[in-house]
Design an enzyme around this catalytic site. Sequence first.
Site, short mmCIF file in Angstrom:
data_model
loop_
_atom_site.label_atom_id
_atom_site.label_comp_id
_atom_site.label_asym_id
_atom_site.label_seq_id
_atom_site.Cartn_x
_atom_site.Cartn_y
_atom_site.Cartn_z
N ASP A 41 12.27 -6.96 2.60
CA ASP A 41 12.07 -7.27 1.18
C ASP A 41 10.76 -6.61 0.73
O ASP A 41 9.67 -7.03 1.14
CB ASP A 41 12.01 -8.80 1.02
N HIS A 42 10.86 -5.59 -0.13
CA HIS A 42 9.68 -4.81 -0.51
C HIS A 42 8.78 -5.58 -1.48
O HIS A 42 7.67 -5.11 -1.79
CB HIS A 42 10.10 -3.47 -1.12
N ARG A 43 9.21 -6.73 -1.98
CA ARG A 43 8.33 -7.53 -2.83
C ARG A 43 7.21 -8.17 -2.02
O ARG A 43 6.15 -8.52 -2.58
CB ARG A 43 9.14 -8.63 -3.53
#
Length: 452
Positions: free
Chosen positions: A424-426
């Site tokens: 998850d790049h968040r």
Amino acid sequence: MSRLLNTSFLPCSTCRTRSSSAPHSRVNKPRIVSVRAKIREIFMPALSSTMTEGKIVSWVKSEGDKLSKGESVVIVESDKADMDVETFYDGYLAAIMVEEGGVAPVGSAIALLAETEEEIADARAKASGGGGGTSPSPPVSQAPPVVEEKVSASVPPPKVVSSASAVHPASEGGKRVVASPYAKKLAKELKVELAALVGSGPMGRIVAKDVAAAPPVQKEAMAPAVAVELGSVVPFTTMQGAVSRNMVESLSVPTFRVGYTINTDALDALYKKIKSKGVTMTALLAKATALALAKHLVVNSSCRDGNSFVYNSSINIAVAVAIDGGLITPVLQNADKVDIYSLSRKWKELVDKARAKQLQPQEYNTGTFTLSNLGMFGVDRFDAILPPGTGAIMAVGASQPTVVATKDGRIGMKNQMQVNVTADHRVIYGADLAQFLQTLASIIEDPKDLTF
């Protein structure tokens, strides 16, 4: 009354009140209230956070049976497992409203529970729509259904949808054969007729050992396998529907992928050394992953609302397992703290329960990091889809002999495997994954810490 009982019930009671009519009397006579028995509804419970409907696998009890509080009444198939549902009250199973094989929405009535034997007939009349001559129950405030193996208690009953006949495949001429889900699965695999067995479990219930002890069926008696009808439309099973919803939900998460090559010679040697003690390669990979996560906690974190993320308090490794009709992820909880031998025993137990559809919710929905291993099928590399609610998933390929250049400039041969992490790049960035994978590689290439 229904608020105090924390359940809705269909009252079949009459009340009579007497009090003094003397205007100057200082002491009122006590009220005499006569309350007859009640008819309660047994609801389809929510056995997981993603469950919207449930399928009746089998009724443990039959109509007219006496029930005690906490006793199993019915086995329900959720989107992940088959679970026993218990009753909150003593009474009699008066009427079954959804037969075995039927499907009902969460919160809808699947049976009626009478408090006394005299109320059974009245409950059956209500179940058939006759009304039973009593007034309808007052509206009750809605509450979320119970998420445990309990009967949900305060949701008004919507219409029940039934999708199967009243006779279950494990029944004989309509007579209900009571067997555990694992016994039914085993009977199907071994081609054993349940109706011919005598159960040794509670109340004569057929259990797995009864099926295992049954004489084998002759090959000529086995029915031929049913071929798939080309061009036919097949609806999703409950589990397939849950997988479909999760995969669509995952599309809303911005993800990225990072790959890494790891030498496995030392890990392979360790596995050969301790395999005879019951250690599995899955447990070794889970242990190595957990130890690496302990040094890179952000990779073990999760973002659920898009505005914040959580550093999870434990490292729980979920491992994808293919089962008949779907996919499930049993969880090795606190994998960084459990020794490899206990972890391997736990993994075997979880796999057996998963294939028998007997996992409890906390055994499949508490993962903080997921492993998906297709290496045993010879797959050398692949990408995995991130499960909703987690920060990362690692796809593990097969360990294969590979020609490599050694540090002294010579050509050599080493066993190597490819791992690809989807994150998850968040929450997790490229440098986070790169450092995590470096740590994981160092643990696998020098696995002395895996057997502490």
